[in-house]
Design an enzyme around this catalytic site. Structure first.
Site, short mmCIF file in Angstrom:
data_model
loop_
_atom_site.label_atom_id
_atom_site.label_comp_id
_atom_site.label_asym_id
_atom_site.label_seq_id
_atom_site.Cartn_x
_atom_site.Cartn_y
_atom_site.Cartn_z
N GLU A 151 16.02 -17.28 10.60
CA GLU A 151 17.02 -16.69 11.32
C GLU A 151 16.47 -15.33 11.67
O GLU A 151 16.98 -14.18 11.22
CB GLU A 151 18.34 -16.55 10.48
N GLU A 307 21.11 -25.82 9.66
CA GLU A 307 22.07 -25.21 8.75
C GLU A 307 23.55 -25.37 9.32
O GLU A 307 23.89 -24.86 10.05
CB GLU A 307 21.89 -23.72 8.22
C1 GLA Z 1 22.19 -18.08 7.07
C2 GLA Z 1 20.95 -18.17 6.25
C3 GLA Z 1 20.98 -18.86 4.93
C4 GLA Z 1 22.20 -18.47 4.12
C5 GLA Z 1 23.34 -18.99 5.05
C6 GLA Z 1 24.79 -18.73 4.34
O1 GLA Z 1 22.37 -19.26 7.87
O2 GLA Z 1 19.73 -18.61 7.15
O3 GLA Z 1 19.66 -18.52 4.10
O4 GLA Z 1 22.41 -16.97 4.05
O5 GLA Z 1 23.14 -18.22 6.38
O6 GLA Z 1 25.77 -19.07 5.22
#
Ligand code: GLA
Length: 662
Positions: A151, A307
């Protein structure tokens, strides 16, 4: 965008962080992963501190064991490069790698992502770690994909330190070559801002009042490019060692600081993270929009849902748990919109740390739980959808989306702070979604000829080239639906003179002489029973027909909505923010005129999307309502294996996927 898939069918899994647990738990993890049908996990996302305990001293022992355990169980590894969060020793040794805010305040380490994207020290260290991982695991049979960093920009999209300032100047020099070209592009004759040398230029730090708008716009472009340079530096090091393993990094849907349309060509496959927002009245529409945007980044190719959550997250003010059935419904909605992998953050809910209240595939309460049962059930569902992998979503309507327009339209000192890009995009997206129409997002300079209808929400900034492409599309017979505050400036944020909406004035057959933004909460009435908020403008038809006029407000009697034939096409122009019902009527009319039809006719709240692959077509039907619903379909329902002879009954909240027989 090439060599995915490496995992057969629809991949299933999540972030696996075994380092948070004793090794005795790992054996149980693997057994449970097999029970759930997990086929791929992402390992190492936040493992830098445990992989490189001191500078240059690597400890791969634990990760070796994890790789071997997973491989023995037939579970593939998407290996993260672990560079998303430098360890404490790094920030201590190199404090100038810590990011600086706009106000000049240096952030401390102690959470995550505490690095300046322009820091060469950080980039080198990250690239070294990525290379070391590639050398160690590049030949491991479990490795199927590289997941670079994590991210990018989610906490620190921009750093304002002196190093970033120097990098900004280099970036500007490469863009403009000489400082007079920059002066012209930035309009520095205004407010005594003329520069005599690149050395005088700074980031748009906290200043007495509005910084130069083009400086701000270039700063957005620069910051997105700097993060991309972090990505490509790691990618190139890895490619040298493992040229055949696909590389990705996880996007965050409509994330303003990073131009994913620019980024995607640098990846082998696009992946996305998506979390429902509890405050959104229709989070499933927001989910659909995020999925469609990410699919567009990859030009329609299947993508990876890297995710999402099995239930609640931890980072909203109130973190809503998912209702029974919602886990599968959310996951399959992503698959409907082109995902060929469904993964969660994270495998096992943590015991400690800032995210311990975030749900996981294995909850704190163990396996005798709603979440675990649904995780296992989803694994079975995805297995039965294996043949869908590789197929593509079919859409007849495109919404034009552009990060440059987004950055520019929301700059300060504009006519109204109520013009928020995503709000306007979402208005049109949601209205189409509610009418069952599948949407592609597209870049303004794409070839749009395959679409029956193209929607242009608040495309404030548009290049000459894109404006010409949009014009060609309409004149060749396309239908356009364009909103206020579009076509206003060129790529340098300089006004297009002669009347608004500059770039689209002739195409739409209108000339606007002045904007009349509305007061906060003010509502105006239109002649066709419609209502508008936020914006009105004094428009003179110049060839266009008036579809509706203002009945009251500052422009009573003036045109509000127009339609204009240009070449073989038709362009509608809307000068206000229409309320939901009025917009629904306008969209229905535009769809009818353009011949746009939903994949099948279904009741409101039933989402239907068609994916097409080698000779087969798959109809995804998702019931977002509280009532059971019947839809017309013929074929085989893949989740149950049942034949569907003419219609399908879907329970409230249910999902069906039909391989269609025609
Ligand atoms: C992001 C991050 C993860 C985690 C999630 C929690 O997507 O990439 O490491 O922190 O949020 O929702």
């Amino acid at each position: 965008m090439s060599n995915w898939p490496r995992v057969p069918g629809i991949a299933y899994g999540g972030d696996y962080n075994p380092e948070q647990w004793p090794e005795s738990t790992w054996t149980e993890d693997i057994a449970l992963m097999r029970e759930a049908g997990v086929s791929m996990v992402t390992v190492g996302v936040f493992s830098w501190a445990l992989l490189e305990r001191r500078e240059g001293e690597f400890d791969f022992g634990w990760l070796d064991r994890v790789f071997d355990l997973l491989h023995e169980a037939g579970i593939a590894v998407d290996l993260a490069t672990a560079t998303a969060s430098p360890p404490p020793w790094f920030s201590r040794a190199y404090p100038d790698t810590l990011p600086v805010t706009k106000e000049g305040h240096r952030l401390w380490p102690g959470s995550r992502q505490a690095y300046c994207p322009s820091s060469t020290r950080y980039r080198q260290a990250a690239t070294n770690l990525a290379r070391a991982l590639a050398q160690r695991y590049g030949q491991h049979p479990a490795l199927v994909m590289w997941h670079i960093n994590n991210e990018y920009g989610c906490h620190v999209p921009q750093c304002y330190c002196d190093g970033s300032a120097a990098a900004f100047r280099n970036w500007l020099q490469a863009r403009y070559h000489d400082v007079e070209a920059l002066n012209a592009a930035w309009g520095t004759a205004f407010w005594s801002q003329h520069y005599t040398a690149f050395d005088e230029i700074l980031p748009p730090r906290s200043t007495p009042t509005w910084a130069n708008p083009t400086q701000q716009l270039d700063w957005y472009r620069f910051a997105s490019d700097e993060l991309l340079a972090c990505f490509t530096s790691e990618r190139d090091a890895i490619h040298e060692v493992t040229p055949d393993i696909p590389i990705t990094t996880n996007f965050m849907g409509a994330f303003k600081p990073v131009n994913y349309f620019d980024w995607a060509p640098h990846e082998d496959v696009v992946s996305n993270d998506h979390y429902l927002l509890g405050a959104d009245p229709s989070p499933h529409v927001q989910l659909a929009m995020s999925a469609d945007l990410v699919r567009a980044a990859g030009h329609g190719a299947p993508w990876i849902l890297m995710e999402h959550s099995t239930s609640a997250v931890n980072w909203q003010p109130r973190n809503l748990a998912k209702q029974p059935g919602q886990l599968a419904r959310n996951s399959l909605q992503h698959v409907a919109r082109g995902a060929d992998a469904v993964c969660f953050f994270q495998w096992r809910a943590s015991r400690a740390g800032a995210e311990k209240f975030h749900s996981g595939m294995v909850p704190h309460a163990g396996t005798d739980t709603k979440v675990w049962r649904e995780v296992v059930e989803l694994g079975k569902h995805l297995k039965s959808l294996g043949e869908v992998a590789g197929s593509r979503v079919q859409a007849e309507v495109a919404i034009l989306f552009d990060w440059n327009a987004w950055w520019a339209v929301e700059l300060d000192s504009h006519p109204s702070t109520d013009v928020q890009y995503l709000t306007i995009v979402r208005d049109y997206y949601e209205s189409l979604w509610r009418q069952g129409v599948t949407i592609d997002f597209a870049r303004p300079d794409d070839d749009l000829s395959a679409y029956k209808l193209v929607v242009v929400p608040a495309l404030y900034l548009v290049t000459d080239q894109a404006a010409a492409a949009i014009g060609d599309y309409v004149r060749a017979g396309g239908h356009l639906l364009c909103t206020f505050f579009s076509g206003i400036v060129d790529e340098n944020d300089a006004l297009r003179l002669g009347g608004y909406p500059g770039a689209f004035r002739d195409l739409l057959g209108v000339k606007v002489e002045e904007f009349f933004p509305l007061a906060e909460g003010e509502v105006v009435q239109l002649s066709d029973d419609a209502r508008g908020t936020v914006w009105t403008e004094a428009l003179h038809p110049a060839g266009a027909n008036v579809v509706a006029t203002y009945v009251d407000g500052p422009l009573a009697g003036w045109p509000a909505v127009t339609a204009h034939h240009a070449g073989d096409g038709l362009g509608h122009y809307v000068t206000t923010r229409l309320d939901q019902d009025s917009l629904a009527r306008l969209i229905a009319r535009c769809c009818a005129e353009a011949g746009v039809r939903p994949p099948i006719i279904a009741a409101s709240g039933i989402e239907v999307v068609r994916r097409r692959g080698d000779g087969a077509s798959y109809l995804f039907v998702i019931n977002h309502t509280q009532q059971e619903a019947d839809v017309q379909a013929v074929g085989e329902e893949l989740l149950t294996g049942r034949a569907v002879t003419d219609s399908l009954r879907l329970p409230a909240g249910g999902v069906a996927v039909v391989r269609e027989t025609h």
